[in-house]
Design an enzyme around this catalytic site. Structure first.
Site, PDB file in Angstrom:
ATOM      1  N   VAL A 110      56.780   9.423  41.570  1.00 17.50           N
ATOM      2  CA  VAL A 110      55.661   8.977  42.653  1.00 17.50           C
ATOM      3  C   VAL A 110      54.080   9.316  42.193  1.00 17.50           C
ATOM      4  O   VAL A 110      53.284   8.211  42.047  1.00 17.50           O
ATOM      5  CB  VAL A 110      55.951   9.403  43.974  1.00 17.50           C
ATOM      6  CG1 VAL A 110      54.886   8.976  44.853  1.00 17.50           C
ATOM      7  CG2 VAL A 110      57.210   8.547  44.468  1.00 17.50           C
ATOM      8  N   LYS A 152      55.536  19.243  31.294  1.00 16.16           N
ATOM      9  CA  LYS A 152      55.264  17.923  31.581  1.00 16.16           C
ATOM     10  C   LYS A 152      53.683  17.625  31.475  1.00 16.16           C
ATOM     11  O   LYS A 152      53.474  16.707  30.803  1.00 16.16           O
ATOM     12  CB  LYS A 152      55.651  17.754  33.159  1.00 16.16           C
ATOM     13  CG  LYS A 152      55.807  16.324  33.445  1.00 16.16           C
ATOM     14  CD  LYS A 152      56.373  16.228  34.932  1.00 16.16           C
ATOM     15  CE  LYS A 152      57.732  15.719  35.024  1.00 16.16           C
ATOM     16  NZ  LYS A 152      58.160  15.637  36.409  1.00 16.16           N
ATOM     17  N   GLU A 203      55.187   6.297  50.584  1.00 18.51           N
ATOM     18  CA  GLU A 203      55.115   5.514  49.415  1.00 18.51           C
ATOM     19  C   GLU A 203      56.392   4.472  49.496  1.00 18.51           C
ATOM     20  O   GLU A 203      57.292   5.189  49.716  1.00 18.51           O
ATOM     21  CB  GLU A 203      55.023   6.403  48.112  1.00 18.51           C
ATOM     22  CG  GLU A 203      55.023   5.665  46.830  1.00 18.51           C
ATOM     23  CD  GLU A 203      54.020   4.469  46.833  1.00 18.51           C
ATOM     24  OE1 GLU A 203      52.944   4.702  46.949  1.00 18.51           O
ATOM     25  OE2 GLU A 203      54.471   3.378  46.791  1.00 18.51           O
ATOM     26  N   LEU A 231      71.488  -7.367  50.413  1.00 16.71           N
ATOM     27  CA  LEU A 231      72.873  -7.653  50.735  1.00 16.71           C
ATOM     28  C   LEU A 231      73.723  -8.024  49.736  1.00 16.71           C
ATOM     29  O   LEU A 231      74.279  -9.001  49.414  1.00 16.71           O
ATOM     30  CB  LEU A 231      72.679  -8.957  51.849  1.00 16.71           C
ATOM     31  CG  LEU A 231      72.204  -9.036  52.982  1.00 16.71           C
ATOM     32  CD1 LEU A 231      72.207 -10.311  53.909  1.00 16.71           C
ATOM     33  CD2 LEU A 231      72.841  -7.829  53.848  1.00 16.71           C
ATOM     34  N   CYS A 268      66.352   8.664  46.497  1.00 17.20           N
ATOM     35  CA  CYS A 268      65.888   8.418  47.981  1.00 17.20           C
ATOM     36  C   CYS A 268      66.741   8.309  48.989  1.00 17.20           C
ATOM     37  O   CYS A 268      66.817   8.809  50.058  1.00 17.20           O
ATOM     38  CB  CYS A 268      64.697   7.401  47.896  1.00 17.20           C
ATOM     39  SG  CYS A 268      63.583   7.932  47.001  1.00 17.20           S
ATOM     40  N   LYS A 304      69.380  10.855  50.287  1.00 19.28           N
ATOM     41  CA  LYS A 304      68.674  12.078  51.013  1.00 19.28           C
ATOM     42  C   LYS A 304      67.948  11.487  52.317  1.00 19.28           C
ATOM     43  O   LYS A 304      67.691  12.159  53.224  1.00 19.28           O
ATOM     44  CB  LYS A 304      67.675  12.631  50.087  1.00 19.28           C
ATOM     45  CG  LYS A 304      66.315  12.367  49.989  1.00 19.28           C
ATOM     46  CD  LYS A 304      65.539  13.555  49.297  1.00 19.28           C
ATOM     47  CE  LYS A 304      64.174  12.672  48.904  1.00 19.28           C
ATOM     48  NZ  LYS A 304      63.068  12.396  50.047  1.00 19.28           N
ATOM     49  N   LYS A 361      70.132   2.781  39.261  1.00 17.77           N
ATOM     50  CA  LYS A 361      69.579   1.097  39.284  1.00 17.77           C
ATOM     51  C   LYS A 361      69.259   0.933  37.936  1.00 17.77           C
ATOM     52  O   LYS A 361      68.980   1.598  37.130  1.00 17.77           O
ATOM     53  CB  LYS A 361      68.752   0.904  40.466  1.00 17.77           C
ATOM     54  CG  LYS A 361      67.470   1.587  40.119  1.00 17.77           C
ATOM     55  CD  LYS A 361      66.393   1.400  41.334  1.00 17.77           C
ATOM     56  CE  LYS A 361      66.015   0.216  41.271  1.00 17.77           C
ATOM     57  NZ  LYS A 361      64.635  -0.411  41.930  1.00 17.77           N
TER      58      LYS A 361
END
Ligand code: NAD
Length: 437
Positions: free
Chosen positions: A11, A35, A152, A251, A261, A264, A321
């Site tokens: 994010v 990082k 967000e 659907l 996300c 949780k 995904k």
């Protein structure tokens, strides 16, 4: 405007880059020095389509920079966004320790008389804004600030485009000054802005993610009825989804929702509602249906292969995904681990997620053969299980896939392929909620 984002993950980094892209000056803070060093070298720690270009362009234009110093970030910005993790605790409630720590850190560096807007972009339970404000006041009596909630809604895999073209921007604020500054931040995005109180903004995020999860569980429950009756869930989803009051998005029957996300946030909303004395039992059912999908899928595989021990099984997909490298809470990873636990010999392939799955020790690389392409995975396989709907899988030469397999048995956990086409190609094909051909 001068903006600071604390937490430069999925994010924070994408928001920071998009804010810079529309002309703001952004400093992204992260307390992980590796990082920050990577980002300073021009390396992007996550895979997100379009992100690398936008980061490089804005770093070159001197609108975007990275630091480990919260003080540097807060000093040089009018508005300070918080985008740190809010993971679940074992009982499902939200671990707010990252947020609390950042609130203390901000309090520690706020200078008297220098007004700042502190914006919570992380997904947090209703009333967290009040706690953030109390914490900052407790640790810095002279600080002048307002706390705003700005949840967000980006989706990993299309986060840049979601941030550049949001459906809406929610600003939860009780201060006109803070609201006006926030409107200026978002003015270049030309999106509808919804101004609410802080509590409502916080609640909108949990209510939105829970509703989307509910849609997924709804169609998954319908898919079980389709399987029991011989109906086709894709046709049912089209039939109900074309009703504008319902909509076709979310659907899609399959292995259920996963990722960092939805699971949780549903758990959090259940815990929040319980804590407030108004338990949301419907969401408990949403979770239950979701959990059943993977079990039903593995049962189907077992009904064909009988015992899974020693069976050569190919798994396509590891991310939760497509178009992301995020494997956190991925159903695909859980599928691989359950197959391994039953003694199957799994060959797995993912276009982007394999490295993190191993690096984060989410799968045991001594027990799973991770391969470099989809065809290698299916070599001599007794079954192919599709767990993530990457377009790369849809584009495979399926004749070649069938030739390489020991047995042309396919279980499609995301309904990516057309059952008739698979039958014509000589596969025994099992989808979710769809009759075989
Ligand atoms: P993430 O783990 O990718 O990134 C969080 C970053 O914060 C990490 O880089 C971590 O090192 C850093 N961090 C932690 N503590 C810090 C501190 N004290 N100071 C500076 N940096 C610190 O997490 P994420 O996926 O970006 O999620 C962040 C929040 O946004 C969560 O509340 C999440 O629920 C919410 N959210 C996530 C998504 C998504 O798709 N990932 C979408 C919408 C909302």
């Amino acid at each position: 405007m001068d903006l600071c984002i604390i937490g430069s993950g999925y994010v924070g980094l994408v928001s920071g880059a998009c804010f810079a892209e529309v002309g703001h000056h952004v400093v992204c803070v992260d307390n992980d020095p590796r990082k920050v060093e990577m980002l300073q070298r021009g390396e992007i720690p996550i895979y997100e389509p379009g992100l690398e270009d936008i980061v490089h362009r804005n770093v070159s234009a001197k609108r975007l920079r990275f630091t480990t110093s919260t003080e540097d970030g807060v000093d040089s910005s009018q508005i300070v966004f918080i985008a740190v993790p809010t993971p679940p605790q074992p009982d499902g409630s939200v671990d707010l320790s990252f947020i609390e720590r950042v609130a203390r850190e901000i309090a520690g560096v706020l200078k008297p008389g220098e007004y700042r807007v502190v914006v919570d972009k992380s997904t947090v339970p209703v009333k967290t804004g009040e706690k953030v404000a109390d914490t900052i006041k407790r640790y810095n009596k002279q600080a002048t600030f307002d706390v705003v909630s700005n949840p967000e809604f980006l989706r990993e895999g299309c986060a840049v485009s979601d941030l550049m073209n949001p459906d809406r921007v929610v600003i939860g604020s009780s201060s006109q000054k803070a609201t006006d500054l926030m409107k200026q931040v978002y003015e270049p995005f030309r999106a509808p802005i919804l101004v609410t109180d802080v509590n409502s903004a916080e609640l909108i995020k949990h209510a939105a993610n829970s509703f989307l999860s509910l849609k997924i569980s709804y169609i998954n429950a319908v898919s079980a009825i389709c399987e029991a009756s011989g109906a086709d869930v894709e046709l049912v989803a089209d039939g109900i989804g074309t009703d504008r009051r319902i909509g076709r998005n979310f659907l899609n029957a399959g292995l259920g929702y996963g990722g960092s996300c939805f699971p949780k946030d549903v758990k959090a909303f259940i815990a929040i509602s319980k804590q407030l004395g108004v338990p949301f039992h419907l969401l408990e059912e949403v979770e239950k249906i979701n959990g059943q999908m993977l079990t039903r899928f593995i049962d189907k595989v077992r009904s064909k292969l009988w015992v899974l021990q020693d069976k050569k099984i190919a798994v396509w997909g590891m991310t939760f995904k497509p178009d992301t490298d995020d494997v956190r809470n991925s159903v695909a990873i859980e599928l691989i681990n359950r197959l391994v636990a039953e003694g199957a010999q799994v060959s797995a392939y993912d276009p982007k997620g394999a490295e993190k799955a191993v690096q984060w020790k989410l799968i045991d690389s001594a027990k799973v053969r991770i391969v470099a392409n989809p065809l290698e995975a299916v070599q001599d396989a007794e079954a192919l299980l599709l767990a993530t709907e990457w377009s790369e899988f849809a584009a495979q030469d399926l004749e070649e896939v069938r030739k390489r397999m020991h047995t042309p048995l396919v279980f499609d956990g995301r309904n990516l392929f057309d059952p008739q086409m698979m039958a014509d190609l000589g596969f025994e094909y099992h989808a979710v909620g769809r009759p075989g051909r």
